[in-house]
Write a protein that holds these residues in place. Structure first.
Motif, PDB file in Angstrom:
ATOM      1  N   GLN A 285       0.918  -1.401  -0.029  1.00 33.70           N
ATOM      2  CA  GLN A 285       0.158   0.037  -0.234  1.00 33.70           C
ATOM      3  C   GLN A 285       0.927   1.208   0.086  1.00 33.70           C
ATOM      4  N   ALA A 286       1.890   1.233   0.590  1.00 31.56           N
ATOM      5  CA  ALA A 286       2.896   2.424   0.750  1.00 31.56           C
ATOM      6  C   ALA A 286       3.526   2.418  -0.738  1.00 31.56           C
ATOM      7  N   TRP A 287       3.762   1.550  -1.548  1.00 32.85           N
ATOM      8  CA  TRP A 287       4.452   1.639  -2.857  1.00 32.85           C
ATOM      9  C   TRP A 287       2.971   2.139  -3.652  1.00 32.85           C
ATOM     10  N   PHE A 288       2.016   1.770  -3.531  1.00 35.21           N
ATOM     11  CA  PHE A 288       0.806   2.438  -4.303  1.00 35.21           C
ATOM     12  C   PHE A 288       0.605   3.679  -4.181  1.00 35.21           C
ATOM     13  N   LEU A 289       0.677   4.035  -3.004  1.00 30.76           N
ATOM     14  CA  LEU A 289       0.561   5.583  -2.565  1.00 30.76           C
ATOM     15  C   LEU A 289       1.736   6.289  -3.490  1.00 30.76           C
ATOM     16  N   ASP A 290       2.891   5.799  -3.567  1.00 33.84           N
ATOM     17  CA  ASP A 290       4.013   6.510  -4.159  1.00 33.84           C
ATOM     18  C   ASP A 290       3.684   6.343  -5.883  1.00 33.84           C
TER      19      ASP A 290
END
Length: 300
Positions: A285-290
């Motif tokens: 999810q942190a990667w998707f936010l990026d």
């Protein structure tokens, strides 16, 4: 709490507070519901407090839980950020993400997010959910969506907010409108017209508020629920709409409508991305936010 206090119990407590659900906390932790219930029991015995009671909308925190949550959430968040810096998410395999968007977001932001996602993770799939301000926080904290992009402010300590871009407004009429033909419209000209507005809580209340502030609420002829409806109505009528700039340009390229500058200023809307805070937010999810930030942040 003592040095012997299990870090996993602190994580369990924070997630129970944020999700208000044993089931949702178990899903985030990747354990069974009985494991979470057992952890809650240990917490209650060690702290000498019930911590949570069952209510109609889920678990209701006690006053002691309310006191404990801020410092424990901060501690877990800092720990997860530190650990997460050394944890790499591998986007090469098949994975599915979900995003909450308004109707404007589906028209305007979704193509950009999908293009960025496809470039970084060709095997990824994307599920779009309709943004609902009343359920948005619950959808995020329970893991039903990975991120939400919208203009309404979701003010919650359980959510992380990342500003993306600001959006101004323009007027929109049919391409062959018999009176409004210039690049700008005067206050007097708009007072001589009938207007169409979008009602609801999905964002962008500024056009309605501007009409009200300038004494034009009585000139509203049609109220609809979605911005995506506007060009279909405007192109075949003499109605006037006020729409966000970027979507106005897109609509002018696909429908028989044209845009013009408004005679009075309207406060721009700030579009932001929302995710749940650690420990609920995963590396994926942190990667998707990026991905979302790369696609949308600082758009003109």
């Amino acid at each position: 709490m003592g040095a012997e206090f299990d870090l996993n119990l602190i994580r369990t407590f924070v997630l129970l507070y944020e999700t208000r659900s044993v089931t949702a906390a178990a899903d985030v932790l990747g354990v069974t519901q009985p494991t979470v219930s057992y952890g809650l029991g240990k917490l209650r015995r060690r702290l000498g407090d019930e911590l949570f009671a069952r209510g109609p909308g889920g678990l209701v925190p006690s006053s002691e839980a309310e006191r404990l949550y801020p410092p424990l959430r901060t501690a877990i968040e800092q720990l997860d950020v530190t650990i997460g810096a050394a944890t790499q998410f591998d986007p090469s395999g098949p994975i599915s993400f979900s995003i909450g968007l308004t109707d404007l977001g589906e028209v305007n932001s979704l193509p950009l997010v999908h293009t960025e996602l496809a470039a970084r993770a060709p095997a990824a799939t994307l599920q779009v959910h309709a943004f609902d301000i009343d359920t948005a926080e619950d959808q995020l904290t329970r893991g039903r969506v990975d991120a939400i992009v919208a203009s309404p402010v979701l003010d919650s300590v359980r959510l992380n907010r990342v500003p993306l871009f600001t959006e101004g407004y323009a007027g929109m009429v049919s391409a062959d409108h018999p009176r409004l033909r210039g690049a700008t419209a005067t206050d007097a000209e708009l007072r001589g017209e009938r207007h169409i507005v979008v009602e609801g809580t999905t964002g962008h209340p500024a056009p309605r508020e501007a009409l009200r502030a300038h004494g034009l609420e009585g000139h509203i002829a049609v109220r609809v629920t979605r911005f995506a409806t506007l060009p279909y109505v405007v192109q075949d009528t003499e109605l006037v709409a006020i729409v966000p700039n970027r979507i106005a340009r897109a609509m002018a390229g696909t429908h028989r409508v044209r845009t013009f500058a408004l005679p009075w200023p309207i406060e721009p809307a700030e579009i932001a991305a929302y995710t749940r805070r650690p420990p609920g937010r995963s590396a994926a999810q942190a990667w998707f936010l990026d991905v979302i930030r790369a696609a949308l942040q600082d758009l003109p």
